[in-house]
Design a protein around this motif. Structure first.
Motif, PDB file in Angstrom:
ATOM      1  N   ARG A   3       0.831  -1.198   0.000  1.00  0.00           N
ATOM      2  CA  ARG A   3       0.000   0.000   0.000  1.00  0.00           C
ATOM      3  C   ARG A   3       0.865   1.246   0.000  1.00  0.00           C
ATOM      4  NH1 ARG A   3       1.812   2.515   4.241  1.00  0.00           N
ATOM      5  NH2 ARG A   3       1.239   1.876   6.312  1.00  0.00           N
ATOM      6  N   PRO A   6      -0.827   7.998   1.247  1.00  0.00           N
ATOM      7  CA  PRO A   6      -0.592   9.438   1.401  1.00  0.00           C
ATOM      8  C   PRO A   6      -1.706  10.133   2.196  1.00  0.00           C
ATOM      9  CG  PRO A   6      -1.492   8.990  -0.767  1.00  0.00           C
ATOM     10  CD  PRO A   6      -1.308   7.660  -0.110  1.00  0.00           C
ATOM     11  N   GLU A  39      -5.134   8.591   3.481  1.00  0.00           N
ATOM     12  CA  GLU A  39      -5.283   8.665   4.936  1.00  0.00           C
ATOM     13  C   GLU A  39      -5.895  10.016   5.302  1.00  0.00           C
ATOM     14  OE1 GLU A  39      -1.657   7.045   6.797  1.00  0.00           O
ATOM     15  OE2 GLU A  39      -2.709   5.163   6.462  1.00  0.00           O
ATOM     16  N   TYR A 178      -4.225   8.358  14.355  1.00  0.00           N
ATOM     17  CA  TYR A 178      -3.527   7.935  13.138  1.00  0.00           C
ATOM     18  C   TYR A 178      -2.973   6.507  13.245  1.00  0.00           C
ATOM     19  CZ  TYR A 178       0.234   7.010  10.129  1.00  0.00           C
ATOM     20  OH  TYR A 178       1.046   6.332   9.280  1.00  0.00           O
ATOM     21  N   ARG A 196       7.622   2.832   3.663  1.00  0.00           N
ATOM     22  CA  ARG A 196       7.273   4.212   3.995  1.00  0.00           C
ATOM     23  C   ARG A 196       8.512   4.971   4.461  1.00  0.00           C
ATOM     24  NH1 ARG A 196       3.360   2.976   9.109  1.00  0.00           N
ATOM     25  NH2 ARG A 196       4.833   1.922  10.461  1.00  0.00           N
ATOM     26  N   GLN A 200       8.270   7.649   9.927  1.00  0.00           N
ATOM     27  CA  GLN A 200       7.206   6.808  10.505  1.00  0.00           C
ATOM     28  C   GLN A 200       7.751   5.726  11.439  1.00  0.00           C
ATOM     29  OE1 GLN A 200       3.914   7.123  10.119  1.00  0.00           O
ATOM     30  NE2 GLN A 200       4.111   8.898   8.787  1.00  0.00           N
TER      31      GLN A 200
HETATM   32  N1  GLU Z   1      -0.033   8.944   5.803  1.00  0.00           N
HETATM   33  C1  GLU Z   1       1.352   8.956   6.113  1.00  0.00           C
HETATM   34  C2  GLU Z   1       2.037  10.070   5.350  1.00  0.00           C
HETATM   35  O1  GLU Z   1       1.483  10.601   4.400  1.00  0.00           O
HETATM   36  C3  GLU Z   1       2.031   7.649   5.710  1.00  0.00           C
HETATM   37  C4  GLU Z   1       1.746   6.594   6.671  1.00  0.00           C
HETATM   38  C5  GLU Z   1       2.248   5.212   6.311  1.00  0.00           C
HETATM   39  O2  GLU Z   1       2.732   4.988   5.194  1.00  0.00           O
HETATM   40  O3  GLU Z   1       2.105   4.351   7.151  1.00  0.00           O
HETATM   41  O4  GLU Z   1       3.130  10.427   5.712  1.00  0.00           O
END
Ligand code: GLU
Length: 433
Positions: A3, A6, A39, A178, A196, A200
């Motif tokens: 996956r 974003p 997200e 989140y 990612r 993170q």
């Molecule tokens: N939504 C997060 C971001 O845009 C990424 C989270 C993830 O890949 O787990 O930085």
């Protein structure tokens, strides 16, 4: 399934694009589907239309996807999972007020200790909770043993229960935090590999702990990509650095193929420097991605951009430049000598096709030459053209060449006119004006 997840909270950052590209390559190599998960649960930070912009951007970079999921559509599952954790006594209602938590934080600061939740509400009896009307959040109890995982790029990690802490999974309004939403979704979509950014990384033990608390035992492979630093300052590329925005790079005339090439090249030691996304599928090996931070060097990107422009089919280049004739694509390639981007080449062609009234320092000569060219018959050969103009006007040497270059290109210097002329000779009606 892999996956790319974003958040629709701003322009796509090059770091995010790099994550998307690596996910794309891996999904092809593993022959697994790539899910795009928007997200969007942080409603305050969402920017309308950014989701569509991100999807368009992915298409522009040939990152194909079959399915797009919006995290907000899964909130009912997030809530159900939180209920399960409460029933299993793995999570608890926390009634601590913001003020009380703030005092604990200040105390930790004074004592120079990292702040952790006090555990105050962890053992409140069901009866006391039942009688309490105060608003509450839901916290997941900290793990009983260390959380360990292996990152395919960065190696082994181990976090103590103290590091993970008893953290909030549902806010006061009962929306998921989140980490909770992300972790549950990775479980619901049966994600095998998470690629990612390394920002993170601190969230990973929390997300593993959430799934383990729910009894989910599929191990997810993690790959946290090093962050990209500003070349000059050595600091993380922030939103203030224009070149950190993919949209800005595209608007400035960098080709998606060159940007993708560059984002794979930094932090990797490929067998060749210039390549396409398809070519790199053959040799790309995620285990060989560098652990250390990558620096964004625009000079290198400019070089790759020129190389990709050179490799491009002439008709396609012409279309990108706003025309539909392969000769003008060839002309664009000639300008690579002095241009780095599509935008710069476009400005050369715009100057060429613009009205050129006079030329400072050569007013008379230019007037004479322009009239001569307007009256001239079609002349295919450049030397014959020069001879014809000299015969008609007596202009020679500098007095011929400078006004002629200006009339033909809208500039007083540039690539060889003898190379340019054959490509534009059919457009003189639109150029000499
Ligand atoms: N939504 C997060 C971001 O845009 C990424 C989270 C993830 O890949 O787990 O930085």
């Amino acid at each position: 399934m892999l996956r790319f997840a974003p958040s629709p909270t701003g322009d796509m950052h090059i770091g995010n694009l790099r994550v998307a590209i690596f996910n794309h390559i891996l999904s092809k190599q593993l022959d697994e589907e790539l899910l795009i998960r928007i997200e969007d649960t942080d409603k305050k930070r969402n920017i309308e239309g950014k989701d569509k912009e991100i999807l368009e951007m992915l298409t522009l970079f040939s990152i194909n996807f079959k399915r797009v999921a919006y995290q907000s559509e899964n909130i009912k599952y997030h809530t159900q999972m939180a209920m399960k954790l409460l029933l299993d006594k793995k999570a608890f209602n926390c009634f601590c007020t913001a003020d009380a938590l703030e005092m604990d934080r200040d105390k930790s600061k004074e004592e120079k200790k990292p702040y952790r939740y006090s555990g105050f509400c962890e053992d409140i009896s069901d009866e006391a909770k039942f009688n309490c009307n105060a608003p509450f959040v839901v916290r997941l109890k900290k793990p009983e043993k260390n959380i360990k995982f292996k990152d395919l790029v960065k190696g082994e990690f181990e976090y103590k229960p103290f590091d993970v802490d008893s953290f909030v999974i549902l806010r006061e309004d009962k929306t998921p935090t989140y980490n909770f939403a992300c972790s549950i979704d990775d479980m619901l979509f049966d994600i095998s590999t998470v690629v990612r950014g390394e920002d993170q990384l601190p969230n990973t033990p929390k997300q593993i702990h959430i799934r383990e608390s729910l009894g989910y035992d599929r191990e997810i492979n993690y790959i946290h990509l090093p962050i990209i630093l500003n070349f000059e300052t050595g600091k993380k590329m922030s939103k203030r650095d224009n070149s950190s925005s993919v949209k800005w790079l595209i608007q400035e005339g960098y080709l998606p193929a060159a940007i993708a090439n560059y984002l794979i090249l930094i932090g990797y030691n490929p067998p060749v420097e210039v390549f396409t996304l398809e070519e790199c599928m053959e040799w790309f090996d995620i285990d060989k991605v560098s652990k250390s931070v990558a620096k964004f060097d625009i000079t290198k990107l400019k070089y790759l951009n020129r190389e990709h422009i050179k490799m491009m089919d002439e008709l396609r280049l012409s279309k990108i430049l706003g025309y539909a004739d392969a000769d003008l694509g060839t002309l664009g390639k000639i300008y690579i000598e002095e241009c780095d981007t599509i935008k710069e080449i476009k400005s050369k062609l715009t100057a060429m096709f613009s009205t050129k009234d006079t030329l400072e320092g050569f007013e008379e000569e230019y007037k004479l030459l322009k009239q001569c060219m307007l009256d001239a018959p079609y002349i295919a050969d450049f030397n014959n053209l020069k001879e014809y103009i000299t015969q008609q006007t007596n202009l020679q040497d500098k007095k011929l060449i400078i006004p002629l270059r200006y009339a033909l290109t809208g500039a007083t210097n540039g690539p060889n006119l003898s190379e340019i002329y054959p490509l534009i000779k059919n457009y003189l009606g639109e150029i000499i004006k």
